[in-house]
Design a protein around this motif. Structure first.
Motif, mmCIF file in Angstrom:
data_model
loop_
_atom_site.group_PDB
_atom_site.id
_atom_site.type_symbol
_atom_site.label_atom_id
_atom_site.label_comp_id
_atom_site.label_asym_id
_atom_site.label_seq_id
_atom_site.Cartn_x
_atom_site.Cartn_y
_atom_site.Cartn_z
ATOM 1 N N VAL A 29 9.056 -26.742 5.039
ATOM 2 C CA VAL A 29 9.292 -25.372 5.500
ATOM 3 C C VAL A 29 8.942 -25.258 6.991
ATOM 4 O O VAL A 29 9.669 -24.625 7.770
ATOM 5 C CB VAL A 29 8.501 -24.347 4.658
ATOM 6 N N THR A 30 7.850 -25.896 7.395
ATOM 7 C CA THR A 30 7.463 -25.877 8.807
ATOM 8 C C THR A 30 8.537 -26.512 9.670
ATOM 9 O O THR A 30 8.923 -25.963 10.715
ATOM 10 C CB THR A 30 6.114 -26.598 9.006
ATOM 11 N N LEU A 31 9.041 -27.674 9.239
ATOM 12 C CA LEU A 31 10.107 -28.332 9.998
ATOM 13 C C LEU A 31 11.355 -27.463 10.072
ATOM 14 O O LEU A 31 12.010 -27.397 11.113
ATOM 15 C CB LEU A 31 10.448 -29.679 9.372
ATOM 16 N N PHE A 32 11.700 -26.806 8.976
ATOM 17 C CA PHE A 32 12.858 -25.920 8.975
ATOM 18 C C PHE A 32 12.673 -24.812 10.014
ATOM 19 O O PHE A 32 13.572 -24.535 10.810
ATOM 20 C CB PHE A 32 13.082 -25.313 7.586
ATOM 21 N N LEU A 33 11.504 -24.189 10.012
ATOM 22 C CA LEU A 33 11.256 -23.097 10.952
ATOM 23 C C LEU A 33 11.261 -23.581 12.395
ATOM 24 O O LEU A 33 11.802 -22.908 13.278
ATOM 25 C CB LEU A 33 9.926 -22.417 10.630
ATOM 26 N N LEU A 34 10.668 -24.744 12.646
ATOM 27 C CA LEU A 34 10.639 -25.263 14.012
ATOM 28 C C LEU A 34 12.030 -25.678 14.480
ATOM 29 O O LEU A 34 12.356 -25.550 15.657
ATOM 30 C CB LEU A 34 9.675 -26.447 14.107
ATOM 31 N N ILE A 67 5.430 -33.013 11.703
ATOM 32 C CA ILE A 67 5.495 -31.771 12.477
ATOM 33 C C ILE A 67 5.419 -32.086 13.969
ATOM 34 O O ILE A 67 6.142 -31.524 14.783
ATOM 35 C CB ILE A 67 4.354 -30.807 12.074
ATOM 36 N N GLY A 68 4.559 -33.021 14.338
ATOM 37 C CA GLY A 68 4.389 -33.387 15.740
ATOM 38 C C GLY A 68 5.614 -34.011 16.361
ATOM 39 O O GLY A 68 5.875 -33.828 17.560
ATOM 40 N N ILE A 69 6.370 -34.771 15.584
ATOM 41 C CA ILE A 69 7.596 -35.368 16.113
ATOM 42 C C ILE A 69 8.546 -34.268 16.581
ATOM 43 O O ILE A 69 9.162 -34.373 17.638
ATOM 44 C CB ILE A 69 8.266 -36.290 15.068
ATOM 45 N N ASN A 70 8.641 -33.196 15.811
ATOM 46 C CA ASN A 70 9.472 -32.069 16.224
ATOM 47 C C ASN A 70 8.984 -31.507 17.556
ATOM 48 O O ASN A 70 9.772 -31.194 18.437
ATOM 49 C CB ASN A 70 9.456 -30.988 15.147
ATOM 50 N N ARG A 71 7.687 -31.393 17.732
ATOM 51 C CA ARG A 71 7.134 -30.868 18.980
ATOM 52 C C ARG A 71 7.413 -31.826 20.140
ATOM 53 O O ARG A 71 7.716 -31.402 21.244
ATOM 54 C CB ARG A 71 5.625 -30.632 18.864
ATOM 55 N N ASP A 72 7.324 -33.137 19.881
ATOM 56 C CA ASP A 72 7.629 -34.133 20.916
ATOM 57 C C ASP A 72 9.088 -34.054 21.336
ATOM 58 O O ASP A 72 9.402 -34.137 22.524
ATOM 59 C CB ASP A 72 7.329 -35.554 20.413
ATOM 60 N N ALA A 129 0.515 -23.427 19.338
ATOM 61 C CA ALA A 129 -0.759 -23.073 18.714
ATOM 62 C C ALA A 129 -0.602 -22.939 17.201
ATOM 63 O O ALA A 129 -1.470 -23.369 16.437
ATOM 64 C CB ALA A 129 -1.293 -21.770 19.310
ATOM 65 N N SER A 130 0.520 -22.390 16.776
ATOM 66 C CA SER A 130 0.774 -22.257 15.342
ATOM 67 C C SER A 130 0.929 -23.608 14.667
ATOM 68 O O SER A 130 0.502 -23.792 13.525
ATOM 69 C CB SER A 130 2.047 -21.438 15.103
ATOM 70 N N THR A 131 1.547 -24.570 15.377
ATOM 71 C CA THR A 131 1.692 -25.896 14.771
ATOM 72 C C THR A 131 0.336 -26.587 14.622
ATOM 73 O O THR A 131 0.143 -27.345 13.684
ATOM 74 C CB THR A 131 2.660 -26.800 15.570
ATOM 75 N N VAL A 132 -0.588 -26.318 15.533
ATOM 76 C CA VAL A 132 -1.943 -26.863 15.387
ATOM 77 C C VAL A 132 -2.572 -26.302 14.118
ATOM 78 O O VAL A 132 -3.163 -27.017 13.308
ATOM 79 C CB VAL A 132 -2.816 -26.546 16.624
ATOM 80 N N TRP A 133 -2.426 -25.014 13.918
ATOM 81 C CA TRP A 133 -3.020 -24.363 12.762
ATOM 82 C C TRP A 133 -2.383 -24.860 11.466
ATOM 83 O O TRP A 133 -3.075 -25.142 10.496
ATOM 84 C CB TRP A 133 -2.849 -22.843 12.921
ATOM 85 N N ILE A 165 1.675 -30.382 22.734
ATOM 86 C CA ILE A 165 0.968 -30.984 21.606
ATOM 87 C C ILE A 165 2.007 -31.649 20.732
ATOM 88 O O ILE A 165 2.940 -31.004 20.264
ATOM 89 C CB ILE A 165 0.169 -29.921 20.822
ATOM 90 N N GLY A 166 1.844 -32.956 20.502
ATOM 91 C CA GLY A 166 2.862 -33.706 19.791
ATOM 92 C C GLY A 166 2.353 -34.431 18.564
ATOM 93 O O GLY A 166 1.387 -34.017 17.922
ATOM 94 N N MET A 167 3.007 -35.538 18.260
ATOM 95 C CA MET A 167 2.784 -36.278 17.020
ATOM 96 C C MET A 167 1.339 -36.736 16.859
ATOM 97 O O MET A 167 0.727 -36.518 15.819
ATOM 98 C CB MET A 167 3.722 -37.476 16.962
ATOM 99 N N ARG A 168 0.798 -37.386 17.852
ATOM 100 C CA ARG A 168 -0.558 -37.912 17.709
ATOM 101 C C ARG A 168 -1.577 -36.800 17.532
ATOM 102 O O ARG A 168 -2.459 -36.882 16.674
ATOM 103 C CB ARG A 168 -0.930 -38.779 18.910
#
Length: 168
Positions: free
Chosen positions: A136-141, A32-37, A109-113, A43-46
């Motif tokens: 599903v999270t990756l699809f939505l992001l 999930i974090g890679i998508n954010r990066d 914030a949602s990805t943290v949760w 807020i990313g992968m680590r």
């Protein structure tokens, strides 16, 4: 050689299972974090890997001395505590523009949760939920914004909620 591996598995099966659950939680958060990066979010992968791993550690710490069988009351209280605590971390990533018209960081914030929730599922050994939730999270992001824009076009005469035309 087979006897040695069998003995190792027999002797340390609980520790191997715990390690697998922790690695699964960290991996779900990392994905999930890679998508954010990729999208240059704060807020990313680590961070998300650590959030997910931390959730799994908390879940597992309540059960490690009693084997890998969980009491539903204890697990419920731990999950409630994790998700409440993570609300504060997620809230720290939400920013409001100086003029007060725009709020940013809600997806972060949602990805943290969700990373915390994936850590809980991995900690519980609910592998299908962990994998399905991650996908599903990756699809939505990845596709959520495009899907949202298309749905807005369909239901509001090609305008976004503020009235501007949407382009692909």
């Amino acid at each position: 050689m087979d006897e040695w591996v069998f003995w190792l598995w027999e002797e340390y099966s609980d520790q191997i299972e715990i390690t697998t659950r922790l690695l699964g939680a960290a991996l779900a958060g990392m994905v999930i974090g890679i998508n954010r990066d990729i999208h240059n979010k704060p807020i990313g992968m680590r961070t998300l890997a650590l959030v997910s791993l931390g959730s799994a550690i908390v879940i597992l710490s309540g059960s490690v001395y009693e084997g890998l069988h969980f009491g539903q009351d204890a697990v419920s209280r731990v999950v409630q505590g994790i998700l409440t605590g993570l609300g504060f971390l997620g809230a720290g990533s939400i920013l409001r523009a100086k003029d007060g018209t725009e709020v940013q960081g809600l997806t972060t914030a949602s990805t943290v949760w969700i990373a915390a929730a994936l850590g809980v599922t991995a900690g519980l050994g609910a592998w299908f939920i962990t994998v399905a939730g991650t996908l599903v999270t990756l699809f939505l992001l990845t596709y959520g914004t495009r899907l949202e824009k298309r749905l807005i076009r369909i239901f509001s005469d090609n305008k976004d909620p503020q009235g501007a035309d949407l382009e692909d």
